[in-house]
Design a protein around this motif. Structure first.
Motif, PDB file in Angstrom:
ATOM      1  N   THR A   7      33.119 -14.516  -8.943  1.00 31.34           N
ATOM      2  CA  THR A   7      33.392 -13.756  -7.722  1.00 31.34           C
ATOM      3  C   THR A   7      33.454 -12.258  -8.028  1.00 31.34           C
ATOM      4  OG1 THR A   7      34.608 -15.577  -6.691  1.00 31.34           O
ATOM      5  CG2 THR A   7      35.089 -13.368  -5.882  1.00 31.34           C
ATOM      6  N   GLY A   8      34.186 -11.912  -9.087  1.00 26.52           N
ATOM      7  CA  GLY A   8      34.329 -10.505  -9.455  1.00 26.52           C
ATOM      8  C   GLY A   8      33.025  -9.861  -9.861  1.00 26.52           C
ATOM      9  N   ILE A   9      32.233 -10.552 -10.665  1.00 28.52           N
ATOM     10  CA  ILE A   9      30.987  -9.954 -11.155  1.00 28.52           C
ATOM     11  C   ILE A   9      29.959  -9.828 -10.033  1.00 28.52           C
ATOM     12  CG2 ILE A   9      29.800 -12.049 -11.917  1.00 28.52           C
ATOM     13  CD1 ILE A   9      30.039  -8.808 -13.927  1.00 28.52           C
ATOM     14  N   THR A  10      29.986 -10.749  -9.059  1.00 28.21           N
ATOM     15  CA  THR A  10      29.060 -10.656  -7.926  1.00 28.21           C
ATOM     16  C   THR A  10      29.393  -9.449  -7.055  1.00 28.21           C
ATOM     17  OG1 THR A  10      28.755 -13.056  -7.923  1.00 28.21           O
ATOM     18  CG2 THR A  10      28.143 -11.880  -5.920  1.00 28.21           C
ATOM     19  N   MET A  11      30.694  -9.218  -6.804  1.00 28.77           N
ATOM     20  CA  MET A  11      31.096  -8.023  -6.055  1.00 28.77           C
ATOM     21  C   MET A  11      30.675  -6.751  -6.801  1.00 28.77           C
ATOM     22  SD  MET A  11      34.913  -9.002  -4.730  1.00 28.77           S
ATOM     23  CE  MET A  11      35.218 -10.347  -3.579  1.00 28.77           C
ATOM     24  N   ALA A  12      30.826  -6.761  -8.119  1.00 23.21           N
ATOM     25  CA  ALA A  12      30.440  -5.592  -8.919  1.00 23.21           C
ATOM     26  C   ALA A  12      28.944  -5.321  -8.806  1.00 23.21           C
ATOM     27  CB  ALA A  12      30.840  -5.808 -10.375  1.00 23.21           C
ATOM     28  N   GLU A  13      28.130  -6.376  -8.864  1.00 26.95           N
ATOM     29  CA  GLU A  13      26.677  -6.209  -8.744  1.00 26.95           C
ATOM     30  C   GLU A  13      26.297  -5.677  -7.368  1.00 26.95           C
ATOM     31  OE1 GLU A  13      24.837  -9.573 -11.778  1.00 26.95           O
ATOM     32  OE2 GLU A  13      25.184 -10.085  -9.683  1.00 26.95           O
ATOM     33  N   TYR A  14      27.035  -6.095  -6.338  1.00 29.15           N
ATOM     34  CA  TYR A  14      26.757  -5.630  -4.977  1.00 29.15           C
ATOM     35  C   TYR A  14      26.913  -4.116  -4.871  1.00 29.15           C
ATOM     36  CZ  TYR A  14      27.439  -5.188   0.115  1.00 29.15           C
ATOM     37  OH  TYR A  14      27.358  -4.808   1.441  1.00 29.15           O
ATOM     38  N   TYR A  15      27.988  -3.583  -5.451  1.00 27.11           N
ATOM     39  CA  TYR A  15      28.185  -2.131  -5.410  1.00 27.11           C
ATOM     40  C   TYR A  15      27.261  -1.412  -6.395  1.00 27.11           C
ATOM     41  CZ  TYR A  15      32.088  -2.502  -2.200  1.00 27.11           C
ATOM     42  OH  TYR A  15      32.842  -2.734  -1.080  1.00 27.11           O
ATOM     43  N   ARG A  16      26.907  -2.088  -7.476  1.00 25.34           N
ATOM     44  CA  ARG A  16      25.896  -1.513  -8.387  1.00 25.34           C
ATOM     45  C   ARG A  16      24.592  -1.269  -7.658  1.00 25.34           C
ATOM     46  NH1 ARG A  16      22.970  -5.843 -11.761  1.00 25.34           N
ATOM     47  NH2 ARG A  16      22.068  -6.029  -9.664  1.00 25.34           N
ATOM     48  N   ASP A  17      24.209  -2.223  -6.780  1.00 26.60           N
ATOM     49  CA  ASP A  17      22.950  -2.107  -6.044  1.00 26.60           C
ATOM     50  C   ASP A  17      22.957  -0.925  -5.082  1.00 26.60           C
ATOM     51  OD1 ASP A  17      22.126  -4.300  -7.409  1.00 26.60           O
ATOM     52  OD2 ASP A  17      22.374  -5.718  -5.760  1.00 26.60           O
ATOM     53  N   MET A  18      24.154  -0.437  -4.733  1.00 29.13           N
ATOM     54  CA  MET A  18      24.254   0.753  -3.889  1.00 29.13           C
ATOM     55  C   MET A  18      24.098   2.040  -4.692  1.00 29.13           C
ATOM     56  SD  MET A  18      27.507  -0.187  -1.476  1.00 29.13           S
ATOM     57  CE  MET A  18      27.819  -1.862  -0.970  1.00 29.13           C
ATOM     58  N   GLY A  19      24.079   1.923  -6.023  1.00 26.54           N
ATOM     59  CA  GLY A  19      23.966   3.104  -6.866  1.00 26.54           C
ATOM     60  C   GLY A  19      25.284   3.546  -7.478  1.00 26.54           C
ATOM     61  N   TYR A  20      26.277   2.658  -7.502  1.00 27.57           N
ATOM     62  CA  TYR A  20      27.576   2.994  -8.089  1.00 27.57           C
ATOM     63  C   TYR A  20      27.671   2.457  -9.518  1.00 27.57           C
ATOM     64  CZ  TYR A  20      29.357   4.376  -3.490  1.00 27.57           C
ATOM     65  OH  TYR A  20      29.557   5.006  -2.285  1.00 27.57           O
ATOM     66  N   HIS A  21      28.541   3.113 -10.294  1.00 27.81           N
ATOM     67  CA  HIS A  21      28.870   2.635 -11.633  1.00 27.81           C
ATOM     68  C   HIS A  21      30.188   1.866 -11.529  1.00 27.81           C
ATOM     69  CE1 HIS A  21      25.626   4.927 -13.436  1.00 27.81           C
ATOM     70  NE2 HIS A  21      26.023   5.975 -12.742  1.00 27.81           N
ATOM     71  N   VAL A  22      30.150   0.585 -11.861  1.00 26.01           N
ATOM     72  CA  VAL A  22      31.289  -0.308 -11.652  1.00 26.01           C
ATOM     73  C   VAL A  22      31.808  -0.801 -13.002  1.00 26.01           C
ATOM     74  CG1 VAL A  22      32.123  -2.344 -10.413  1.00 26.01           C
ATOM     75  CG2 VAL A  22      30.149  -1.061  -9.526  1.00 26.01           C
ATOM     76  N   ALA A  23      33.123  -0.815 -13.159  1.00 23.88           N
ATOM     77  CA  ALA A  23      33.754  -1.361 -14.359  1.00 23.88           C
ATOM     78  C   ALA A  23      34.537  -2.612 -13.973  1.00 23.88           C
ATOM     79  CB  ALA A  23      34.676  -0.333 -15.009  1.00 23.88           C
ATOM     80  N   VAL A  24      34.258  -3.719 -14.661  1.00 16.46           N
ATOM     81  CA  VAL A  24      34.925  -4.994 -14.397  1.00 16.46           C
ATOM     82  C   VAL A  24      35.949  -5.247 -15.501  1.00 16.46           C
ATOM     83  CG1 VAL A  24      34.628  -7.490 -14.164  1.00 16.46           C
ATOM     84  CG2 VAL A  24      32.901  -5.936 -13.240  1.00 16.46           C
ATOM     85  N   MET A  25      37.210  -5.457 -15.112  1.00 14.55           N
ATOM     86  CA  MET A  25      38.266  -5.810 -16.062  1.00 14.55           C
ATOM     87  C   MET A  25      38.590  -7.293 -15.879  1.00 14.55           C
ATOM     88  SD  MET A  25      38.923  -2.796 -17.309  1.00 14.55           S
ATOM     89  CE  MET A  25      37.816  -1.471 -16.829  1.00 14.55           C
ATOM     90  N   ALA A  26      38.282  -8.109 -16.858  1.00 11.99           N
ATOM     91  CA  ALA A  26      38.550  -9.544 -16.781  1.00 11.99           C
ATOM     92  C   ALA A  26      39.735  -9.886 -17.673  1.00 11.99           C
ATOM     93  CB  ALA A  26      37.322 -10.335 -17.209  1.00 11.99           C
ATOM     94  N   ASP A  27      40.838 -10.305 -17.076  1.00 15.56           N
ATOM     95  CA  ASP A  27      42.082 -10.545 -17.819  1.00 15.56           C
ATOM     96  C   ASP A  27      42.647 -11.917 -17.417  1.00 15.56           C
ATOM     97  OD1 ASP A  27      44.340 -10.200 -19.347  1.00 15.56           O
ATOM     98  OD2 ASP A  27      45.319  -8.806 -17.961  1.00 15.56           O
ATOM     99  N   SER A  28      42.426 -12.974 -18.170  1.00 13.30           N
ATOM    100  CA  SER A  28      41.745 -12.956 -19.445  1.00 13.30           C
ATOM    101  C   SER A  28      40.721 -14.086 -19.493  1.00 13.30           C
ATOM    102  CB  SER A  28      42.768 -13.094 -20.565  1.00 13.30           C
ATOM    103  OG  SER A  28      42.876 -14.377 -21.081  1.00 13.30           O
ATOM    104  N   THR A  29      39.666 -13.878 -20.280  1.00 10.30           N
ATOM    105  CA  THR A  29      38.608 -14.876 -20.367  1.00 10.30           C
ATOM    106  C   THR A  29      39.080 -16.133 -21.107  1.00 10.30           C
ATOM    107  OG1 THR A  29      37.775 -13.781 -22.363  1.00 10.30           O
ATOM    108  CG2 THR A  29      36.760 -13.175 -20.261  1.00 10.30           C
ATOM    109  N   SER A  30      40.163 -16.040 -21.873  1.00  6.95           N
ATOM    110  CA  SER A  30      40.713 -17.223 -22.542  1.00  6.95           C
ATOM    111  C   SER A  30      41.220 -18.233 -21.513  1.00  6.95           C
ATOM    112  CB  SER A  30      41.856 -16.835 -23.478  1.00  6.95           C
ATOM    113  OG  SER A  30      41.372 -16.112 -24.579  1.00  6.95           O
ATOM    114  N   ARG A  31      41.894 -17.738 -20.464  1.00  7.37           N
ATOM    115  CA  ARG A  31      42.399 -18.633 -19.415  1.00  7.37           C
ATOM    116  C   ARG A  31      41.226 -19.277 -18.663  1.00  7.37           C
ATOM    117  NH1 ARG A  31      45.985 -17.707 -22.272  1.00  7.37           N
ATOM    118  NH2 ARG A  31      47.711 -16.257 -21.969  1.00  7.37           N
ATOM    119  N   TRP A  32      40.156 -18.515 -18.515  1.00  8.47           N
ATOM    120  CA  TRP A  32      38.949 -19.043 -17.878  1.00  8.47           C
ATOM    121  C   TRP A  32      38.356 -20.167 -18.737  1.00  8.47           C
ATOM    122  CZ3 TRP A  32      33.744 -17.633 -19.644  1.00  8.47           C
ATOM    123  CH2 TRP A  32      32.736 -18.109 -18.814  1.00  8.47           C
TER     124      TRP A  32
END
Length: 581
Positions: A308-333
């Motif tokens: 969900t988070g990475i898809t939202m980030a890609e959506y704003y990337r497509d608008m020409g923005y630089h997006v930083a995703v903080m995933a806390d934490s991938t171990s729980r995933w």
């Protein structure tokens, strides 16, 4: 009608059905819980449910939708707080209270809110997938560029006038080459496990500047790059991500709290509301999306939260923005993957994790990148993923497999953390593979000596690491003066340069120019002190001048906007060392 045959936690089975397809979104039971088809055989269709299955009974119906799990993308994402399957927690709290009721059906985006729309197209224009057809001021800091959804293109036949509209209002009507009409609204849907398209990838040659010296100088990350932050309990993973999110020069922050403790996520949500964006003076939440999936929420939803988070980030990337995703934490995933895998009775791999753990990690991190978008703009998604290895054991599967897919590794050290050394990045275990790609940018925009000075600092720290093995055995007193000097200058680097104070107005964020000047004056002190030692003067005479302590305090004593003060410190070094005669 398809009915539930068996229930095993979040995993349910349907018997003798051919009505579904792999990765199809389904609604399970009378409450219509959200689920996804993950396995099919001649006898059983297996579904994982992203909500609590408490109270679910065999025999209840299962409804197919014919589409994969998808997000509603449009104005209203920025500043909002969602759970792992894009349910707006603030809106839910107003209707259901503090806990999510299974089967809650609240729209992800507020369909009653009015937005000011400024159109970027006119009748007769030719629009294709990814083109911008209108603008919406989503927050004080972010202009939302409305994009033509995939599968729609053609000539503009009708377009509304600039004004106030709801996200579901039809704004533009286009006619494709087959004379089929398509209506464009502010909302589009996109599957969370499918990468959004772009024109082409660009080389990673621009750093994502954080103002944190140990990151920017020693272990830089590029815009569009990936970094892993492994660390045991209490080493400061979350604090480091907060600081990085606040100060890095990304346009938009997507913070994913995946399986973290509820009180920690509450603190995060409250802090992000109160934090002030240092670049604009506005609240940081004005350019932030928060996804909260706490440890007491359904375990299957942890997997969805990452996508969900990475898809939202890609959506704003497509608008020409630089997006930083903080995933806390991938171990729980990863632990969620392990639990689901166990319930599916799959053959476990190392430490019980599924054999497909590496491929799932790669699918996530590979969605980072610096790209040329379909509308010829440039945007990026950078990913910083925290890892919580049990017992701070970096040899465990999640850490080791993540190292295969990231090029930046910021290893947090509990000993540094317990001595209040922030950030607790261990410079002997960490690395960045972006240095070569970024060197040209640093030389052009900061100074030609930046990379060279960085290498000298690393060499001194590596020499200190070797000497400390001797010191632990026989003590520091037996070392010759030149090696004592290495230990002393290493202390200046560690305490005066690598350690930062997040609560000091000048030390919480340090511009690259000041970082270079700090490196240069430390190396100048080292060079002058080496000369004094070679002349035969006792090392104790050097320490008695107090010059090392004065250089350590430079980070506090020289404001970020008064860098000319460094000249005074060069004179101070010369005067102090010239007095040794």
């Amino acid at each position: 009608m398809n009915k539930i045959y068996s229930i095993n936690g979040p995993v349910i089975k349907i018997k003798d059905s051919t009505d579904f397809q792999i990765m199809e979104m389904v609604h399970v039971g009378e409450k219509k819980l959200l689920g996804e088809v993950i396995s099919m055989s001649k006898e059983y269709t297996v579904i994982q449910v992203y909500e609590s299955t408490t109270g679910l009974k065999p025999g209840e119906p299962v409804y197919g939708t014919g589409e994969p799990i998808s997000l509603d993308l449009g104005p209203g994402l920025i500043g909002n707080i969602f759970d792992g399957i894009q349910r707006p927690l603030t809106a839910i709290s107003k209707t259901d209270g503090n806990f999510i009721v299974p089967g809650t059906n609240v729209k992800a985006l507020d369909e009653s809110k009015i937005w000011d729309v400024l159109f970027a197209c006119k009748k007769g224009d030719n629009l294709s997938h990814g083109d911008v057809f209108a603008y919406v001021q989503e927050s004080e800091l972010i202009i939302h560029r409305l994009l033509v959804p995939q599968g729609k293109s053609g000539l503009v036949e009708t377009v509304k006038k600039d004004g106030k509209y709801k996200i579901t209002d039809e704004l533009v009507e286009i006619v494709d080459e087959f004379s089929v009409k398509h209506s464009l609204t502010m909302v589009q849907r996109w599957p969370i496990k499918k990468s959004r398209p772009f024109s082409r990838r660009l080389t990673l040659s621009v750093p994502l500047i954080s103002g944190q010296r140990v990151i920017d100088t020693l272990f830089p990350i590029a815009k569009g790059g990936t970094a892993a932050v492994p660390g045991g309990f209490g080493t400061g993973k979350t604090m480091m991500q907060h600081q990085f999110a606040k100060w890095c020069d990304a346009d938009i922050i997507v913070y994913i709290g995946c399986g973290e403790r509820g009180n920690e996520m509450t603190q995060t949500l409250e802090e992000f509301k109160d934090l002030v964006d240092p670049k604009s003076g506005k609240p940081l939440i004005e350019r932030t999306i928060l996804i909260a999936n706490t440890s007491n929420m359904p375990v299957a939803a942890r997997e969805a939260s990452i996508y969900t988070g990475i898809t939202m980030a890609e959506y704003y990337r497509d608008m020409g923005y630089h997006v930083a995703v903080m995933a806390d934490s991938t171990s729980r995933w990863a632990e969620a993957l392990r639990e689901i895998s166990g319930r599916l009775e799959e053959m476990p791999a190392e430490e019980g994790f599924p054999a497909y753990l590496p491929s799932r990690l790669s699918q996530f991190y590979e969605r980072a990148g610096y790209v040329k978008t379909l509308n010829d703009a440039e945007g990026s998604v950078s990913i910083v993923g925290a890892i919580s290895p049990q017992g701070a054991d970096f040899s465990e599967p999640v850490t080791q497999n993540t190292k295969r897919f990231v090029r930046c590794f910021w290893a947090l050290d509990k000993e540094l953390a317990y001595t209040r050394h922030y950030s607790a990045i261990n410079w002997n275990l960490s690395y960045s593979e972006y240095v070569g790609d970024l060197s040209k940018w640093f030389n052009k925009n900061v100074g030609v000596n930046f990379i060279q000075d960085r290498q000298k600092l690393i060499a001194i720290l590596a020499e200190e690491n070797k000497l400390m093995e001797i010191v632990k055995l026989i003590g520091e007193d037996v070392l010759p003066d030149d090696q004592k000097l290495v230990l002393q200058i290493s202390k200046v680097i560690r305490v005066g340069y690598l350690q930062q104070n997040a609560f000091h107005k000048d030390d919480t964020f340090v511009p690259l120019k000041k970082q270079l000047l700090m490196m240069e004056i430390i190396l100048y002190l080292y060079k002058r002190a080496q000369y004094i030692v070679k002349q035969g003067f006792a090392f104790s005479l050097l320490t008695s001048t107090g010059i090392f302590e004065k250089i350590i305090k430079i980070k506090y004593d020289i404001p970020n906007d008064k860098l000319s003060m460094f000249d005074d410190y060069y004179k101070m070094i010369d005067e102090s060392l010239n007095s040794i005669r």
